[in-house]
Write an enzyme that holds these catalytic residues in place. Structure first.
Site, PDB file in Angstrom:
ATOM      1  N   CYS A  35       0.834  -1.212   0.000  1.00 56.53           N
ATOM      2  CA  CYS A  35       0.000   0.000   0.000  1.00 56.53           C
ATOM      3  C   CYS A  35       0.866   1.258   0.000  1.00 56.53           C
ATOM      4  CB  CYS A  35      -0.928  -0.027   1.216  1.00 56.53           C
ATOM      5  SG  CYS A  35      -1.785   1.514   1.539  1.00 56.53           S
ATOM      6  N   CYS A  38       0.006   3.872   2.672  1.00 57.94           N
ATOM      7  CA  CYS A  38       0.417   3.352   3.987  1.00 57.94           C
ATOM      8  C   CYS A  38       1.886   3.668   4.248  1.00 57.94           C
ATOM      9  CB  CYS A  38       0.217   1.838   4.060  1.00 57.94           C
ATOM     10  SG  CYS A  38      -1.498   1.298   3.903  1.00 57.94           S
TER      11      CYS A  38
END
Length: 287
Positions: A35, A38
């Site tokens: 991600c 993230c």
């Protein structure tokens, strides 16, 4: 205090998140290695954990490895964040957020920072002339929260105001950019600049005598602006710099204009109307 950053699993969730939240808030970060957002937000949160060391726990859950937890909390997209306090889920955030959003979400649940109370006590002691006591209190504040850069900026100010200029400047130079770029940090940097200006020009009496003999003395006008800033008279300092700009706008590699812009930045937060008025005056002279 140390930053509290923990990797969470199905086995330790109850203890590390729910039980620990009875003492300090716990920010749970659901993330995954693939991600992109993230990975962008993780260092921001880790820095916040260091800045607020000991005041909250950053609990990281890798959804690729902890699929049971991800399913249990019905995580459909990441990054996803949950804040626990007193054993309860109290806040939720979704997607990459600015650090201010996390600070605002955590704020109602954070315990008071002990270093802030010590800072206030140090201010009171210094105002009463108790210099040694003020320094001692700031030392205790620094131990209570080494990441509170406001403590170190206060120490710089006290060094400066008590005439210990070299100590103040040495400490300021060692502070992180975050401290230097804060409003108090910029104010201190400006004070050192104006101190240097007046040191190079001479005493106020000498400057006044030079201006009495020649009101267009550029060096004396520049020195006067420094004295006025150090004596908390920014409006007259800006007037002196505007006059210098009118006499010789290129003096000292455009010092009048550069210094005015620095003063504008310094005053913008507390005196926006004054800055607006003098910015307009400078623009009128330029064009």
């Amino acid at each position: 205090m140390q930053a509290m950053i923990i990797d969470i699993t199905q086995e330790n969730f109850e203890q590390m998140v729910v039980q620990n939240s009875m003492h300090v808030p716990v920010l749970v970060d659901f993330w995954a290695p693939w991600c992109g957002p993230c990975k962008q937000i993780m260092p921001v949160l880790e820095k916040l954990a260091h800045d607020l060391a000991g005041r909250f726990i950053l609990a990281k859950i890798n959804t690729e490895e902890q699929t049971e937890l991800a399913n249990q909390f019905q995580i459909r997209s990441i990054p996803s964040f949950k804040i626990y306090h007193q054993g309860q889920l109290v806040e939720e955030l979704q997607g990459a957020q600015p650090v201010s959003a996390f600070q605002a979400a955590l704020e109602p649940y954070l315990k008071a920072d002990p270093s802030e109370e010590l800072r206030l006590q140090a201010h009171d002691a210094f105002a009463q002339g108790q210099y040694d006591q003020a320094i001692l209190l700031l030392g205790e504040a620094s131990k209570a929260n080494p990441n509170n850069f406001r403590v170190h900026l206060d120490l710089c100010k006290m060094y400066f105001q008590s005439g210990h200029l070299e100590q103040a400047q040495n400490l300021l130079e060692k502070l992180p950019d975050e401290a230097k770029e804060s409003q108090d940090g910029k104010s201190l940097m400006a004070l050192f600049k104006f101190t240097k200006i007046v040191a190079e020009v001479g005493s106020l009496e000498e400057i006044q005598a030079r201006l009495a003999a020649d009101q267009n003395d550029c060096e004396a006008l520049y020195g006067l602006s420094g004295y006025l800033m150090l004596n908390n008279d920014p409006e007259n300092a800006m007037q002196a710099l505007l006059k210098l700009f009118m006499i010789d706008r290129s003096y000292g590699d455009n010092l009048a204009q550069k210094t005015l812009i620095e003063i504008f930045e310094l005053l913008q937060q507390d005196h926006p109307e004054l800055v607006k008025a003098y910015r307009r005056k400078l623009q009128n002279l330029m064009f």
